[in-house]
Design a protein around this motif. Structure first.
Motif, mmCIF file in Angstrom:
data_model
loop_
_atom_site.group_PDB
_atom_site.id
_atom_site.type_symbol
_atom_site.label_atom_id
_atom_site.label_comp_id
_atom_site.label_asym_id
_atom_site.label_seq_id
_atom_site.Cartn_x
_atom_site.Cartn_y
_atom_site.Cartn_z
ATOM 1 N N CYS A 208 0.873 -1.414 0.053
ATOM 2 C CA CYS A 208 -0.002 0.098 0.013
ATOM 3 C C CYS A 208 0.859 1.126 -0.093
ATOM 4 O O CYS A 208 0.567 2.158 -0.783
ATOM 5 N N LEU A 209 1.810 1.234 0.752
ATOM 6 C CA LEU A 209 2.700 2.309 1.010
ATOM 7 C C LEU A 209 3.645 2.547 -0.329
ATOM 8 O O LEU A 209 3.726 3.779 -0.908
ATOM 9 N N ALA A 210 4.004 1.291 -0.948
ATOM 10 C CA ALA A 210 4.811 1.367 -2.027
ATOM 11 C C ALA A 210 3.914 1.811 -3.287
ATOM 12 O O ALA A 210 4.553 2.818 -4.227
ATOM 13 N N LEU A 211 2.741 1.710 -3.265
ATOM 14 C CA LEU A 211 1.952 2.042 -4.361
ATOM 15 C C LEU A 211 1.788 3.743 -4.392
ATOM 16 O O LEU A 211 1.717 4.629 -5.385
ATOM 17 N N GLN A 212 1.563 4.208 -3.173
ATOM 18 C CA GLN A 212 1.352 5.473 -2.908
ATOM 19 C C GLN A 212 2.639 6.369 -3.135
ATOM 20 O O GLN A 212 2.820 7.339 -3.849
ATOM 21 N N ALA A 213 3.827 5.883 -3.016
ATOM 22 C CA ALA A 213 5.155 6.320 -3.373
ATOM 23 C C ALA A 213 5.361 6.367 -4.594
ATOM 24 O O ALA A 213 5.917 7.341 -5.257
ATOM 25 N N ALA B 76 3.151 9.295 -6.072
ATOM 26 C CA ALA B 76 3.949 10.389 -6.021
ATOM 27 C C ALA B 76 5.266 10.824 -6.480
ATOM 28 O O ALA B 76 5.960 11.732 -6.540
ATOM 29 N N ASP B 77 5.636 9.555 -7.160
ATOM 30 C CA ASP B 77 6.773 9.642 -8.029
ATOM 31 C C ASP B 77 7.853 9.740 -6.994
ATOM 32 O O ASP B 77 8.948 10.385 -7.307
ATOM 33 N N ARG B 78 8.073 8.985 -5.820
ATOM 34 C CA ARG B 78 8.908 9.272 -4.856
ATOM 35 C C ARG B 78 9.705 7.690 -4.772
ATOM 36 O O ARG B 78 10.165 7.687 -3.453
ATOM 37 N N TYR B 79 9.324 6.762 -5.510
ATOM 38 C CA TYR B 79 9.489 5.434 -5.218
ATOM 39 C C TYR B 79 11.063 5.101 -5.782
ATOM 40 O O TYR B 79 11.126 4.390 -6.869
ATOM 41 N N ASP B 80 11.998 5.817 -5.180
ATOM 42 C CA ASP B 80 13.537 5.618 -5.558
ATOM 43 C C ASP B 80 14.101 4.152 -4.795
ATOM 44 O O ASP B 80 13.273 3.770 -3.823
ATOM 45 N N PRO B 81 15.071 3.780 -5.144
ATOM 46 C CA PRO B 81 15.652 2.575 -4.320
ATOM 47 C C PRO B 81 15.827 2.709 -2.987
ATOM 48 O O PRO B 81 15.562 1.944 -2.277
ATOM 49 N N GLU C 97 8.071 11.639 4.656
ATOM 50 C CA GLU C 97 7.131 11.401 3.399
ATOM 51 C C GLU C 97 6.350 10.184 3.717
ATOM 52 O O GLU C 97 4.992 10.010 3.426
ATOM 53 N N LEU C 98 6.906 9.052 4.381
ATOM 54 C CA LEU C 98 6.110 7.906 4.543
ATOM 55 C C LEU C 98 4.967 7.921 5.774
ATOM 56 O O LEU C 98 4.001 7.618 5.321
ATOM 57 N N ARG C 99 5.440 8.775 6.441
ATOM 58 C CA ARG C 99 4.031 9.163 7.457
ATOM 59 C C ARG C 99 3.019 10.030 6.805
ATOM 60 O O ARG C 99 1.917 10.057 7.403
ATOM 61 N N ALA C 100 3.169 10.663 5.620
ATOM 62 C CA ALA C 100 2.291 11.501 4.967
ATOM 63 C C ALA C 100 1.325 10.317 4.128
ATOM 64 O O ALA C 100 0.357 11.026 3.762
ATOM 65 N N TYR C 101 1.610 9.276 4.033
ATOM 66 C CA TYR C 101 0.789 8.372 3.236
ATOM 67 C C TYR C 101 -0.168 7.824 3.986
ATOM 68 O O TYR C 101 -0.207 7.772 5.312
#
Length: 510
Positions: free
Chosen positions: A217-222, A225-230, A267-271
Motif C-alpha cells: 500500500c505504501l509502495a503504491l502511494q510512493a 507520488a513519483d517518490r519510489y526510488d531505491p 514522506e512515509l508518514r504522509a501516506y
C-alpha cells in the motif's frame, strides 16, 4: 483576625436567555442547507407554517414572513446591507458566550411546538452543542462504486469482468486479501491475466487501493507520488526496523545519511495506510453550496444571500382562526397558541439571521476588497475582533456567523473563515500582509525553480524579504509544509528522478 460566617450583598449583571433565544442564536451557526432541513422539519410539525410555493397553489390566506435582506429582486450594495434589525420584530442575537446563563424557569412557549432546544440541538441545553445532521445525509459514492466507474472508463471486455471481480473483494479499508487463483478459476481466466488486471486496479484512485499488505500500500502511494526510488523501496521493505526505532540499521540498509532518512520517514508518514476509509459506506455527504454571493456592481460589490436554499415561510392566519373557532377544550387552544407563537418567532429569527449574515459578510468584503479585485496576494490580515468592532457586535457572534458558511465570487468558492488570517509584518515597515498572501508568493517561487537551482529555506527567506515580507526561516518551513511542498532535499531528489512537483497528500498515519 477573627474567622466567622457573615452575610454580604453583591450586585452583578449576567445575561439570562430563554430557550427560544438560545435556539435563535444556534440558527446563526447553521449553513443554508442545514437551515433548509430544519425548516422542512418545522413545516411538518407546525400546521400554521407553510412554504410560499405551497401557498401559491391555493387562495391567498396567509401572512408572509418579512422578506429577509438579500432576497430582493436585485442584490443590495455593501452600503445598503450594513443595517441591523430594529423594532419589536428584531431579535438581539449579539451575545457574548462568556456571559451566557440559561433560564431554567423561563417561559418555554414554543418548545413543545418544535422550536425549543429539542428542535435541532438534541435535548441538552448546552450552548456549545451543535446539531446532529448525520440524519440529513443520504448515500455517498462508496469505494466500490468509485473503483467500478474507473474500471468502466479504462477497461473493456474480459479485463473489465476480471476488474469487477477484484473490486468486489476489496475491503472497506482499500485492501485486497482474496485469492487471485480463486478468481481465475471462477471466471475461467488465465492467472496471468488476473494478476495483470490487479496491477491496473492498483493504479486507480485512491493511491494505495487494492494492496495486499501495508508495505505494498505504501509502495503504491510512493509510486503515485513519483517518490519510489531505491532508497524508499528499501525503507518500505524494512518497516519492522522503523517500528522498533532502529534508525541506524535503516541508514545502512538505505545507504542514506540522517537528513535523507528523516525526510523519507516524514514522506512515509504522509501516506494513508487505509486509503479506502476516506470514502463513505453508503452515507452521502452533501456538496458545498454557497450561502452568500458576491458580484461586481459598477465600482462596488453586491452581496446577497443564496435565497434558492432558503424557502420563504408563511403563517396561515386564516387556518389559525378556523382551528381556534373549532377547538373547544383549553388544552387544544393552548397548543394552537403555541404553534402561532412558534411560527411568528421562527420568521423573526430567520429574518434577523439573514440580516446578521449580510452585515458580517459585507464587512468582510469591504476589508478584503483587494482580494476580490486582484487575488490572494492582496489578502489582508483580518480577525474576528476587527469585524466585530466594525459592525458593533461581539466576536462570538461573528464566529457563529462565519461557521460552516461559504461565499461564492468570481475567484471561486471560499469558506468565510478563509478571510480571517494572521498578519506578517512588512520588511519596509508598511502595513502587515496576510499569511495566505505570503504562502501564495512562496508557492510561486518554488514553482519557478529549476532542477539545477533548488532553493533552500534560507534562500526563500531572502527572496521573500526582497518582496517586502519580513519572515523567519522556521516560518517559511511551516508554510512550505502547510502547502504540501517538500524540503529542498526532497525536491532535488524528485527532480533528479524526473518527477513532477506533486506534494504527498497528508493523512493521519503516524
Amino acid at each position: 483576625m477573627a474567622l466567622g460566617p457573615r452575610l454580604d450583598l453583591r450586585q452583578s449583571q449576567s445575561l439570562v436567555m430563554t430557550p427560544q433565544l438560545q435556539q435563535a442564536i444556534r440558527l446563526l451557526a447553521l449553513s443554508n442547507l442545514e437551515i433548509e432541513s430544519f425548516i422542512a422539519e418545522e413545516l411538518d410539525k407546525n400546521p400554521l407554517l407553510e412554504s410560499a410555493g405551497a401557498a401559491e397553489d391555493g387562495p391567498d390566506t396567509s401572512e408572509a414572513a418579512e422578506a429577509p435582506v438579500g432576497e430582493r429582486d436585485e442584490p443590495a450594495t455593501v452600503d445598503e446591507l450594513v443595517v441591523s434589525g430594529s423594532g419589536e420584530s428584531a431579535l438581539d442575537l449579539d451575545v457574548n458566550d462568556e456571559n451566557l446563563h440559561q433560564d431554567s424557569s423561563a417561559d418555554r412557549v414554543g418548545m413543545d411546538g418544535g422550536l425549543g432546544l429539542d428542535g435541532i440541538g438534541g435535548g441538552s441545553g448546552e450552548i456549545g452543542e451543535g446539531p446532529d445532521f448525520d440524519s440529513f445525509a443520504g448515500a455517498d459514492l462508496s469505494l466500490h462504486e468509485h473503483l467500478v466507474a474507473q474500471a468502466g472508463e479504462r477497461l473493456s471486455g474480459g479485463d473489465l469482468l476480471i476488474a469487477q471481480a477484484i473490486i468486489e473483494q476489496i475491503e472497506e479499508t482499500g485492501y485486497f486479501f482474496a485469492s487471485l487463483l480463486d478468481i481465475a478459476h471462477r471466471l475461467g481466466a488465465p492467472l496471468g491475466d488476473v494478476e495483470r488486471v490487479l496491477g491496473i486496479v492498483q493504479t486507480f484512485d485512491p493511491p494505495g487501493v487494492a494492496a495486499r499488505s501495508l508495505s505494498e500500500c505504501l509502495a503504491l502511494q510512493a509510486r503515485d507520488a513519483d517518490r519510489y526510488d531505491p532508497a524508499m523501496a528499501r525503507l518500505i521493505d524494512n518497516l519492522d526496523y522503523l517500528a522498533k526505532g532502529n534508525l541506524g540499521a535503516l541508514r545502512r540498509i538505505c545507504s542514506v545519511d540522517d537528513e535523507d532518512l528523516s525526510d523519507m520517514i516524514r514522506e512515509l508518514r504522509a501516506y494513508d495506510p487505509k486509503p479506502g476509509c476516506r470514502f463513505g459506506h453508503g452515507d452521502r455527504v452533501e456538496g458545498v453550496v454557497p450561502d452568500v454571493f458576491v458580484g461586481r456592481r459598477g465600482g462596488s460589490w453586491a452581496v446577497e444571500l443564496n435565497s434558492s436554499t432558503l424557502p420563504r415561510l408563511l403563517v396561515n392566519r386564516a387556518y389559525y382562526l378556523e382551528l381556534s373557532d373549532g377547538a373547544q377544550d383549553r388544552q387544544s387552544k393552548a397548543w394552537l397558541s403555541e404553534c402561532l407563537a412558534s411560527a411568528n418567532w421562527l420568521m423573526k429569527a430567520l429574518d434577523q439571521r439573514a440580516r446578521t449574515i449580510i452585515k458580517v459578510a459585507s464587512e468582510i468584503v469591504k476589508h478584503q476588497d483587494g482580494f476580490f479585485r486582484h487575488g490572494v496576494a492582496h489578502l489582508r490580515p483580518l480577525t474576528l475582533r476587527a469585524v466585530a468592532e466594525a459592525i458593533g457586535m461581539h466576536e462570538s457572534t461573528v464566529s457563529r456567523v462565519t461557521s460552516n458558511k461559504y461565499l461564492s465570487c468570481d475567484r471561486g468558492l471560499f469558506e468565510l473563515k478563509y478571510f480571517f488570517t494572521s498578519g506578517i509584518q512588512s520588511a519596509d515597515g508598511g502595513d502587515a500582509v496576510s499569511a495566505e498572501a505570503v504562502k501564495s508568493h512562496l508557492k510561486a517561487l518554488i514553482a519557478a525553480e529549476s532542477a539545477g537551482s533548488i532553493l533552500s529555506d534560507d534562500q526563500l527567506v531572502e527572496l521573500l524579504r526582497a518582496k517586502g515580507f519580513d519572515i523567519a526561516r522556521r516560518t517559511v518551513a511551516k508554510y512550505r509544509e502547510a502547502l504540501g511542498i517538500g524540503s529542498s532535499v526532497q525536491r532535488r531528489r524528485q527532480k533528479a528522478l524526473g518527477g513532477t512537483d506533486r506534494p504527498p497528500q497528508a493523512s493521519g498515519w503516524r
